[in-house]
Each structure stands twice: as structure tokens, then as C-alpha cells.
Design a protein around this motif. Sequence first.
Motif, PDB file in Angstrom:
ATOM      1  N   PRO A  54      61.327  83.124-112.968  1.00 38.88           N
ATOM      2  CA  PRO A  54      62.462  82.260-112.647  1.00 38.88           C
ATOM      3  C   PRO A  54      63.100  82.617-111.312  1.00 38.88           C
ATOM      4  N   GLY A  59      67.501  79.797-115.498  1.00 34.92           N
ATOM      5  CA  GLY A  59      66.386  78.927-115.819  1.00 34.92           C
ATOM      6  C   GLY A  59      65.412  79.600-116.756  1.00 34.92           C
ATOM      7  N   TYR A  63      58.692  75.191-114.614  1.00 38.05           N
ATOM      8  CA  TYR A  63      59.030  74.268-113.532  1.00 38.05           C
ATOM      9  C   TYR A  63      58.349  72.930-113.768  1.00 38.05           C
ATOM     10  N   ARG A  67      60.899  71.675-109.821  1.00 39.15           N
ATOM     11  CA  ARG A  67      62.270  71.972-110.264  1.00 39.15           C
ATOM     12  C   ARG A  67      62.246  72.913-111.465  1.00 39.15           C
ATOM     13  N   GLN A  68      63.022  73.995-111.367  1.00 39.80           N
ATOM     14  CA  GLN A  68      63.109  74.904-112.503  1.00 39.80           C
ATOM     15  C   GLN A  68      64.007  74.311-113.585  1.00 39.80           C
ATOM     16  N   ILE A  69      63.547  74.369-114.807  1.00 45.56           N
ATOM     17  CA  ILE A  69      64.292  73.839-115.945  1.00 45.56           C
ATOM     18  C   ILE A  69      65.356  74.845-116.369  1.00 45.56           C
ATOM     19  N   ALA A  70      66.526  74.356-116.652  1.00 50.36           N
ATOM     20  CA  ALA A  70      67.647  75.210-117.025  1.00 50.36           C
ATOM     21  C   ALA A  70      67.658  75.505-118.523  1.00 50.36           C
ATOM     22  N   HIS A  71      68.310  76.607-118.874  1.00 46.97           N
ATOM     23  CA  HIS A  71      68.523  76.914-120.286  1.00 46.97           C
ATOM     24  C   HIS A  71      69.397  75.847-120.931  1.00 46.97           C
ATOM     25  N   HIS A 182      68.270  67.883-117.064  1.00 50.37           N
ATOM     26  CA  HIS A 182      67.828  69.089-116.360  1.00 50.37           C
ATOM     27  C   HIS A 182      67.546  70.257-117.312  1.00 50.37           C
ATOM     28  N   GLU A 183      67.943  70.110-118.585  1.00 51.82           N
ATOM     29  CA  GLU A 183      67.700  71.147-119.594  1.00 51.82           C
ATOM     30  C   GLU A 183      66.536  70.815-120.526  1.00 51.82           C
ATOM     31  N   ILE A 221      71.229  75.112-110.462  1.00 50.41           N
ATOM     32  CA  ILE A 221      70.196  74.749-111.426  1.00 50.41           C
ATOM     33  C   ILE A 221      70.664  73.639-112.368  1.00 50.41           C
ATOM     34  N   HIS A 222      71.956  73.443-112.424  1.00 49.29           N
ATOM     35  CA  HIS A 222      72.524  72.388-113.266  1.00 49.29           C
ATOM     36  C   HIS A 222      72.834  71.124-112.471  1.00 49.29           C
TER      37      HIS A 222
END
Length: 257
Positions: A54, A59, A63, A67-71, A182-183, A221-222
Motif C-alpha cells: 500500500p 488502503g 489497486y 487507484r488504491q482501494i481504501a479500507h 472508493h471503498e 485515498i478517500h
Amino acid sequence: MPFPKKSLLQIGAAGLLAGPLACTQPLTESTAAQLTEERRQALPDSSGYEHRAPQDLNGIGKYYLGRQIAHVMGHEGAAWLERSDRQQEEGTDILLRELHLKPTDVVADIGAGTGFFTFRISPLVPQGKVLAVDIQPEMLTVLRETKGRLHANNVVPVRGTTDNPNLPEKGVDLVLVVDAYHEFDHPREMMRSIRNSLTPSGRVALVEYRAEDPKVPVKRIHKMSIAQARREMAAIGLRLTDSIESLPQQHLLIFRR
């Protein structure tokens, strides 16, 4: 929802002929299988996913199209969803007006949480219904309790999964996703399913904090940019038809099939 503040060996057929193996015995079955697996791992995932360390600890190390996916925010953050200043901070009344709902619309609220939007949409679609989708049973419990208290009979709590919101095929006029896309652990699968749920004139309303604006007090990330959102939706066959920028901090992006 947000809280405030890549060498692997790549071997193709040409590479095998040009390398040292070209002067040796033919490949054994096991060696060929190993090389095939190494090549498979080295090639980019055709679905757009990638797993690596990450870049942001907020995150999950997965990806999608870069784009890195958020928690995911758990049900423990339910109170934040209902904070007293949310209406003013996010311009939620403006958002509801911009959706231009019809009384007969079937609306799916994805990641409904406590039902902040669900129960504000419910009286706007008296001859329609609101499918309040969440993957957390605790959130669904809250939704059911609120439904009973408000006698919101056109609200239908729906238990989704991380890759399927369990919506009726070609039965939804508007899919609303507020600060949740985004999550998504499986955004490609989720959005394919959402696309299949749309009526011929159906819309997806994607609401995300503006990544283009550094003054928006939310972790990077959000946030999402219009370009990234457009890229990800296009990957599953949705086109951007409107970008509404009347909200204080968020994009309201309308997509259609």
C-alpha cells in the motif's frame, strides 16, 4: 466512507527461442508449466486489478486501474454518518434536488449505512421505493428499526456482498453511491452488477470528494478525480453524461449505459 484528514521474469515464445534454453533439450512438462505460471504472474491483470504494498496505509494494498482501494468504514462509525453538521458540510439538500427524482422512481442507495439518504429519498418517491443496500448486518438492523419508526414502507433493506449489491436486473431508475465507491473491494464486479440493474433510462449518481481540490479536508485515498471515475466507469460500459459541481466539497457525477 471517509474520515476527515512493481522484477518478475517475462517470458514469451520469442524469449524462449532467443534465450539459453534454445540450445538445450525440449522443455519438460513441469518446466513449461513453471514458465507459463511465471509469465502469467508477470502480465497485468486484464480486469484492472493489482496487488502490491500500500502506498497509503489507509488502503488495502489492492489497486484498480491505478487507484488504491481504501479500507471500509465499519458500523462503529455510524454516528459520524449522522453527524449534525453533515447537511451543511456536504450540501445534502442540494444533492437531493440535483437528482431530479420522480415519484415513481426505484432508487438503490448503495452503502446505505444508517440510512441518512435512504430516509430522505423515501418521501420523494412515494409511488416508488428505495433499496437500501449494505453489507454489514449491523447497519441493516439500524435501517429496519428506522424504517419501522418512520413507517417508511417503501424502504427495502437489502443485504449485499462485496461484489454484488443484489439488485433486480433492469429494475432500478437511479443508483446512488455516496462516498462509498472508493471503498469497494471489488469495484469492477460491483459496477457490472449495478450496470445490469439499470432500466434503459437508468442513471448512476456517483458522489465522491474532489481529488482535484487540496482544500477539501479529507484524506487523499478517500477522494476521487473526475478523470479516474470516468476511467473506471468506462471500463464496465458506463459513460459520463453530467458533472454537477454545486456541492461544497464533492463531485456529483451522472453515468448512463
